[in-house]
Design a protein around this motif. Structure first.
Motif: not given
Lengths: 623, 623
Positions: A245-253, A271-272
């Protein structure tokens, strides 16, 4: 001649009707082969190649066959239809329909035709999925099943550590991979293999984030089968599920991180904004998933007479959680994960026994099929994907980066966690966690989402190779590694009572209390009636909200506060013996008596009464 | 500005990722609504609108909403992208991806653009299925379930009549509809509504054949719920299931019928070719389906330890039967129907009890979902399909033709059948059969396959209207009609022992003997060992082929010949009370005690032991 022409046109049409059947048949055939192999392996207790590895291998072989078998007929099948014929409508059927569901590929092909004049292989294109099928149809059942079968007790006991690994660990992994890859990219630019402007630092971070998603399938299936230590199992399971879940949202962000000027410089505002995006999307998806589960819990109150309707509603609402999140621009996978956790906690208790069985088996089955389709497909993609870019330096860099990042994630974080944990995470556990950092479906799915530009194609190829390597080598090496690291197996004949007490208990004591007193009575038939837990002035509301069956339990449940604060967070061997996750074959005979509940979702459903009575003596002895 | 642009492009991409989610969500929402409605109806025993009718109604309303809600944004969403942008690859994402899985519609749209310059509504296109999804994914589970849950005993008892209705009746219906429609077409040509060359007699026959497929869903579900007379139920069930297969092959044969010169004249060669095609395709599909089932039976011998693998294999091989038939140019639906029948007869007996449950529930569930999706979609199609041609005269003609053809099918054939039947088909049964000639999913699916030309579009529109009308009016009127025609209901408290003896027994006595003696022992664990049934010189082979468990039954089964010849073909109330087909909700509480086995596939699996013991006294008393 006229007749022949008519006949040919009918044949064309005929071809049209039967299109899609061949590709589905190929997948069916691969799955059948996989199932027979699993059976063979199970029967001979052969554990060096896991079924996911097997599925991938078959996919690979099939991809090879398709590539070479269809090459000869390439020229015919790839005929370019003139625009003239487009108007007549009928003759164009063939070329359009061959791409059927694979619009994405089709579009790529069109642009390819336009740009390069390159002519693709029709059969290969057919075997290339639309990523939206991947994301909308194949992934949700897997993720939902993971959430649904999460062993709450152990999970919450180790929640602090799991969250640390999932959030901080994934971030560390992402940054380290990004930095190392950036180094290699610089080297490639220096060697002239790459243009400076083609590969920004954000692209490296993008690659880092997608390669940080570890796979919860392969290793855990083996762990489960072997009854590996529950704490290690829970840590790895929790980490790999949340980390997806974290990786998916991170990739998207990261993909929407856009510094104003030079894309290589650091832009604090952007960045923020990305960090804000990350938090917002994560929280939003969490809320979306949970609210769907709550709606399901409330509706399932009514339907308990009709198991089929219950199961249908359960299935549809859970899937809707995913789809709504996607439609709202959030992350469906996070939503469906938390939807699964919440469904398991509340809705499951409202289902009729028949429904519980049906729902459980349905999700098990869908999970099983979806997993095997995905792994077959990953194998296939190595040969059927048309735009692979194999760059040895980049691939080497990625392998190095992935392993270094995993080490920088596990060892330092474990060191920090061990400072606070009463029950330290042992050295051999750390090595095992390091070893279990497989990359799987999520990394692949994130990589295949965007294969437009050459750098993205290079990333996709590399990601695919890393997935293949880790699943085969690490997946296959799990059993020997466990032996080598001397990690104890939980044996039914030797219950280890000396496991840890609640680790991060205070926060969850509060949550459990609230949940048990207020949420469970509202959302399920279980728990004490609200009339006893709410202040007196709330009585009218309480009476309205409490299920009549809750009153029946009232007498037995007078000491519930005590139970939830102590018993729920204390280990009880009875339940720890049945690590319930991923009984991928529903085997009931193979592993002996202690596995009667194997495949049970372990969510307290069937065992509710049983445990309840089991708790009574314990409670009394403590009182 | 730069940033904004980047952001917008990210948004585009974002849109891309979430595409498909919205459409699926709409369907999910419709299904959830349908389920809640079914629950409401079940709870209030409201039978005037059947669930399929409800699903269709919701679809209709949703279609209306989509059409009017999205009309405003039509101009934006339908932007025509210039060819320039096509090359850059990225900007074309939106337009391409909105059509996603709906390639077919997309192609139509393209040709439309070219020919008429007409601009479509993006959302509406999205809601239009690719017919190949319909055929490859939604229909197989429904048809398989129908075959799988076919009540063999009653079916074979009435097989002569069922085959007459299915083959002869469908042919009659097809020709009569064709002739009447041809009359109306001539009138339309006379009135100038249609060009002479647009609508041949073969087109009329094509329409006749597709409108001859009666729907097995709606009426039978009501019949089942009400426990209507078993003979009437079996006749209607058998007719409507087999008639679908016949109509599909007939439609296909007519579509490839091509007389040499004038398409309006009769060409004997082409006609006989079509008849040959019909027989070849029917036989081929039958063989394909049965052989897959036999393969499954043989494989399932081995897998009995792992329920999940068994179920998976069962599911995949049955689906493969469909896909292989389609890929080979045969008719998948016929293949999967007979695959279901054969699976139920052989494979089902080999499954472990757990697997039996899983398989049964899985197919029930898939059937339930697929049915409701199809009916929702039919409702949707009335408003979302872009090329409806409403021709009042043609529609009127079609309605007249359908009813006249049904009458010409049922009454004369029943008259002929009654000459040979010992147990005559009563007058009120005939009226009920006449009334139950609903048109449903198959007619719709056949019509939507080809909507290229204007006549085909007119046919599609008309077929859709007939489906909507018959499902709502006839489906809703089933209960009052049964009362009005005074058709007795089988009550549990009043077992009617005076049902008929085997009607066309001699052929099936031979078949049953062969099946019981040779096929069942080879393909299942049941039946007498081959060593007793084969001649002595075959003993070595027989020993090899017989399952060890068969020997266990040997002592009990000495009189099996007698049993199969008498008991299997004789009515036994015990089993006739549980008409097993289409327990659409898996309800166990609603209809009382006699329904404990309701929803059971009734294939002798669970009840095998029970029946076996039940037969013993009967056998002895007859001996």
């Amino acid at each position: 001649m006229e007749k022949l022409k008519k006949y040919v046109s009918a044949r064309d049409e005929d071809q049209f009707y039967h299109q899609g059947a061949v590709e589905l048949l190929v997948f069916n055939f691969l799955l059948i082969l996989t199932i027979l192999t699993i059976w063979l392996f199970k029967n001979h207790r052969f554990r060096f190649l896991h079924e996911t590895g097997g599925a991938m291998l078959y996919g690979l072989v099939m991809g090879l066959i398709i590539q070479y078998a269809t090459k000869a007929s390439d020229v015919e099948s790839g005929t370019v239809y003139e625009c003239e014929k487009l108007k007549s409508g009928r003759s164009t059927l063939l070329i359009n329909i061959t791409n059927q569901v694979y619009e994405y590929q089709y579009r790529r092909e069109i642009s390819h035709h336009n740009v390069n004049g390159h002519q693709g292989n029709a059969m290969l294109q057919k075997m290339t999925f639309d990523p939206s099928i991947f994301f909308n149809i194949l992934l949700p059942p897997i993720i939902f099943h993971a959430g649904y079968s999460l062993k709450k007790r152990h999970f919450f006991r180790n929640l602090g550590s799991i969250l640390t690994y999932a959030f901080l660990g994934t971030a560390i992994s992402c940054i380290i991979i990004g930095l190392i890859i950036y180094g290699f990219v610089k080297a490639m630019v220096h060697l002239g293999q790459l243009k400076e402007w083609e590969f920004h630092f954000t692209d490296c971070l993008f690659f880092g984030s997608l390669m940080s998603a570890t796979d919860p399938v392969t290793v855990l299936a083996i762990f489960h089968e072997l009854h590996v230590d529950t704490d290690l199992y829970t840590l790895l399971f929790g980490e790999s599920v949340l980390n997806d879940a974290v990786a998916i949202v991170l990739t998207y962000s990261i993909s929407i991180y856009s510094p104003k000027e030079n894309p290589n410089t650091f832009d604090a505002a952007a960045f923020f904004q990305s960090v804000g995006n990350f938090l917002g999307i994560f929280a939003g998806s969490f809320a979306m998933g949970s609210s769907y589960a709550i709606v399901t819990a409330l509706i399932s109150f009514m339907l308990c007479e009709f198991p089929m309707l219950e199961t249908g509603l359960f299935f549809l609402l859970s899937w809707s959680a995913f789809l709504s999140a996607e439609a709202a621009g959030l992350t469906g996978i996070v939503a469906v994960l938390f939807c699964g956790v919440t469904q398991a906690h509340y809705t499951y208790n409202n289902l009729s026994p028949d429904s519980k069985m049906r729902t459980k088996q349905l999700f098990e089955f869908m999970n099983f099929l979806a997993e095997n389709v995905i792994f077959c497909y990953m194998g296939l993609a190595l040969f059927t994907f048309q735009n692979h870019i194999f760059n040895p330096l980049f691939i080497f860099g990625a392998f190095v980066a992935v392993f270094v990042a995993r080490a920088c994630n596990i060892y330092p974080l474990t060191f920090l966690l061990n400072l606070g944990r009463k029950q330290k995470i042992a050295r051999n556990f750390q090595h095992m966690m390091m070893f279990s950092g497989l990359r799987g479906a999520i990394a692949f799915a994130l990589a295949i989402r965007d294969t437009e530009s050459q750098p993205k194609q290079m990333m996709f190829t590399t990601a695919l190779l890393i997935v293949l390597f880790t699943v085969w080598v690490f997946g296959g090496g799990t059993t020997p590694m466990l032996t080598w690291l001397q990690i104890r197996l939980v044996l039914a004949s030797n219950p280890d009572k000396n496991t840890t007490k609640a680790e991060s208990a205070w926060l969850f004591r509060i949550w459990y209390g609230f949940d048990h007193k207020y949420l469970k009575p509202i959302l399920t038939h279980a728990g004490p009636p609200l009339t006893t837990t709410l202040p007196e002035w709330c009585n009218p509301v309480a009476r309205l909200l409490t299920s009549p069956s809750a009153y029946g339990d009232q007498r037995k449940d007078d000491d519930t506060d005590y139970i939830i604060n102590n018993d729920e967070l204390t280990e009880n061997y009875e339940s720890s013996a049945h690590i319930p996750v991923r009984d991928r074959t529903g085997s009931t005979q193979a592993t002996g008596k202690e596995d009667i509940h194997e495949g049970d979702l372990g969510l307290g459903g069937y065992k509710l009464q049983l445990e309840h009575t089991a708790h009574q003596p314990q409670m009394n002895s403590l009182a």
